[in-house]
Design a protein around this motif. Structure first.
Motif, PDB file in Angstrom:
ATOM      1  N   SER A  47     131.503  69.275  30.965  1.00  0.00           N
ATOM      2  CA  SER A  47     130.253  69.137  31.723  1.00  0.00           C
ATOM      3  C   SER A  47     130.522  69.050  33.227  1.00  0.00           C
ATOM      4  CB  SER A  47     129.475  67.902  31.257  1.00  0.00           C
ATOM      5  OG  SER A  47     130.147  66.704  31.620  1.00  0.00           O
ATOM      6  N   TYR A  48     131.745  68.753  33.606  1.00  0.00           N
ATOM      7  CA  TYR A  48     132.142  68.770  35.017  1.00  0.00           C
ATOM      8  C   TYR A  48     132.987  70.027  35.223  1.00  0.00           C
ATOM      9  CZ  TYR A  48     130.273  64.102  35.602  1.00  0.00           C
ATOM     10  OH  TYR A  48     129.416  63.023  35.670  1.00  0.00           O
ATOM     11  N   GLY A  49     132.283  71.135  35.402  1.00  0.00           N
ATOM     12  CA  GLY A  49     132.921  72.449  35.405  1.00  0.00           C
ATOM     13  C   GLY A  49     134.005  72.611  36.441  1.00  0.00           C
ATOM     14  N   GLY A  80     128.236  51.323  30.251  1.00  0.00           N
ATOM     15  CA  GLY A  80     127.080  51.929  29.609  1.00  0.00           C
ATOM     16  C   GLY A  80     125.991  52.402  30.549  1.00  0.00           C
ATOM     17  N   PRO A  81     125.536  51.552  31.505  1.00  0.00           N
ATOM     18  CA  PRO A  81     124.453  51.986  32.393  1.00  0.00           C
ATOM     19  C   PRO A  81     124.767  53.258  33.164  1.00  0.00           C
ATOM     20  CG  PRO A  81     124.728  49.620  32.528  1.00  0.00           C
ATOM     21  CD  PRO A  81     125.870  50.124  31.698  1.00  0.00           C
ATOM     22  N   ALA A  82     126.008  53.427  33.615  1.00  0.00           N
ATOM     23  CA  ALA A  82     126.371  54.631  34.382  1.00  0.00           C
ATOM     24  C   ALA A  82     126.256  55.873  33.522  1.00  0.00           C
ATOM     25  CB  ALA A  82     127.784  54.498  34.937  1.00  0.00           C
ATOM     26  N   PHE A  83     126.717  55.788  32.272  1.00  0.00           N
ATOM     27  CA  PHE A  83     126.620  56.929  31.373  1.00  0.00           C
ATOM     28  C   PHE A  83     125.184  57.153  30.924  1.00  0.00           C
ATOM     29  CE2 PHE A  83     131.165  56.317  31.203  1.00  0.00           C
ATOM     30  CZ  PHE A  83     131.669  57.580  30.965  1.00  0.00           C
ATOM     31  N   ILE A  90     129.536  58.557  39.713  1.00  0.00           N
ATOM     32  CA  ILE A  90     130.357  57.473  39.173  1.00  0.00           C
ATOM     33  C   ILE A  90     131.137  57.964  37.963  1.00  0.00           C
ATOM     34  CG2 ILE A  90     130.288  55.213  38.063  1.00  0.00           C
ATOM     35  CD1 ILE A  90     127.913  54.512  39.785  1.00  0.00           C
ATOM     36  N   VAL A  91     130.459  58.674  37.073  1.00  0.00           N
ATOM     37  CA  VAL A  91     131.137  59.191  35.884  1.00  0.00           C
ATOM     38  C   VAL A  91     132.234  60.175  36.292  1.00  0.00           C
ATOM     39  CG1 VAL A  91     130.848  60.478  33.727  1.00  0.00           C
ATOM     40  CG2 VAL A  91     129.120  58.810  34.433  1.00  0.00           C
ATOM     41  N   ARG A  92     131.983  60.971  37.326  1.00  0.00           N
ATOM     42  CA  ARG A  92     133.000  61.896  37.832  1.00  0.00           C
ATOM     43  C   ARG A  92     134.252  61.131  38.267  1.00  0.00           C
ATOM     44  NH1 ARG A  92     133.443  66.828  40.424  1.00  0.00           N
ATOM     45  NH2 ARG A  92     131.228  67.236  40.084  1.00  0.00           N
ATOM     46  N   SER A  93     134.053  60.032  38.997  1.00  0.00           N
ATOM     47  CA  SER A  93     135.201  59.261  39.475  1.00  0.00           C
ATOM     48  C   SER A  93     135.962  58.645  38.306  1.00  0.00           C
ATOM     49  CB  SER A  93     134.734  58.174  40.450  1.00  0.00           C
ATOM     50  OG  SER A  93     133.962  57.191  39.790  1.00  0.00           O
TER      51      SER A  93
END
Length: 417
Positions: A47-49, A80-83, A90-93
């Motif tokens: 999902s992070y191409g 959990g909240p970030a996802f 944030i998820v990328r980091s």
């Protein structure tokens, strides 16, 4: 002797030297698709191409891939909240923190901690030269453990899955990007140190200055001389705290703290590292817990205060705890000085401010310390690998070995004929 047909000779050679015939290292897509226990990680990564595409061009890279069980724990942790809110940056980091440049096979780790840089380099989330690090160590029973922010532990359960650009290690918990100082200290019951830093206006510095090493006295050390500390002028208290802070181009992870190392502090005086009786000391203080990662460096918990007016005092490994170098009256056990200066809600982490001066969130996943020993054993058995797509490599190698032996013998017979 009859001449051996050329084609048959090549066939025999290919089986006699299977490396010539078996160039079957899979690309990353094939590897991930063949490991059913990485289905959720595969979905996240693809999902992070840009990250996924970049991995396709790497020649030496190590990926620490959380298995599906690790993903299933996310809703019960503060990740959990970030996802759930799809906070993509944030998820990328977090994803970048699971990718290490260079090859780091399981065999490269031993009983001494090593700290390897990751792809997490965005200064919104880290301020460590060269990128944020993850700790790695081999513990009893050949169990490999990776440590990350807030003392989080992730156990290596399937090592060294090869793909064209590197290797994948399957781990049982997410790595947590390290937090800043003020967000980290409450997790280790260091509330007095956090409050004292806030009270002396050092919080901005300790939270954001690059490449810090901080030696943090435990709460009991503050209680032992609490009345003196509370009555100390702010400038004097700040000088005392600055003597516990080292700002250098090299972060003082334990691997860098060799016996006799001299460290220059922010207060201007030096600290001396001693390794004796299987313990690490800084001046006279014993290091109780090492290598707690921060967004901008590392901190080590010590049992006593360091005194800038007594920099030459040395360690005495024969006693459990050296007497305080500061004069003062102790406080009762239930009184912890300076705690009231901590920001309101500092222990209730959230993901709204994921920066060196904010927080990703304290995780309940794999919570522990970098110095404790895991009771879980790394699983590299054929059964575990088969369940996760890794066992096919071993079975294939066995089949090749058998065929090589049979055809090698056939070639010998043909040669004799």
């Amino acid at each position: 002797m009859q001449p051996v047909p050329f084609v048959l000779l090549l066939t025999c050679l290919s089986f006699a030297f299977p490396a010539l015939a078996q160039k079957e290292t899979r690309d990353l897509t094939q590897l991930l698709q063949s490991n059913k226990n990485l289905s959720q990680f595969t979905t996240l990564l693809t999902s992070y191409g840009d990250i996924y595409a970049n991995l396709s061009f790497q020649t030496d890279v190590t990926i620490l891939a959380p298995n599906d069980d690790a993903f299933n724990k996310i809703p019960y942790s503060s990740l959990g909240p970030a996802f759930e809110a799809n906070q993509s940056q944030i998820v990328r980091s977090i994803l970048q923190y699971h990718i290490l440049p260079g090859l780091h096979p399981a065999s490269a780790y031993n009983s001494s901690f090593s700290f390897d840089q990751t792809w997490l380099q965005d200064n919104t989330y880290t301020n460590v030269t060269g990128g944020q690090v993850v700790g790695g160590v081999q513990q009893a029973g050949d169990v490999n453990v990776f440590t990350s922010g807030l003392g989080t532990r992730s156990t290596l359960i399937i090592p060294d899955l090869p793909f064209v650009g590197g290797i994948v290690h399957v781990i049982d918990n997410f790595l947590i990007p390290p937090q800043n100082f003020i967000q980290t200290v409450p997790q280790f019951n260091l509330t007095a140190a956090g409050g004292a830093v806030e009270n002396t206006s050092l919080a901005d510095y300790t939270n954001s200055e690059q490449d810090l090493t901080i030696f943090v006295p435990q709460n009991a050390a503050f209680q032992a001389v609490g009345e003196s500390l509370q009555s100390m002028p702010s400038s004097q208290l700040q000088r005392l705290l600055n003597y516990h802070i080292v700002n250098s181009t090299a972060v003082g992870y334990s691997a860098n703290l060799l016996n006799g190392t001299i460290l220059h502090t922010r207060a201007g005086q030096n600290l001396t590292i001693t390794y004796a009786s299987n313990s690490l000391f800084v001046n006279q203080a014993r290091v109780l817990q090492q290598d707690l990662l921060l967004s901008n460096g590392v901190m080590h918990i010590i049992d006593n205060f360091l005194n800038p007016d007594a920099p030459s005092v040395t360690a005495n490994p024969e006693i459990p705890t050296a007497p305080p170098l500061l004069k003062g009256t102790s406080l009762s056990e239930n009184v912890v000085p300076f705690t009231s200066f901590l920001p309101t809600g500092v222990t209730s982490f959230d993901t709204s401010s994921a920066s060196p001066t904010g927080s990703f969130g304290a995780s309940d996943i794999g919570k522990g310390t970098s110095s404790s020993t895991s009771s879980r054993r790394a699983s590299s058995t054929s059964t575990s690998q088969e369940n996760n797509g890794g066992g096919r490599v071993n079975r294939k190698q066995t089949t090749i070995a058998v065929n090589s032996g049979l055809l090698g013998a056939l070639c010998w017979v043909i040669g004799v004929l």
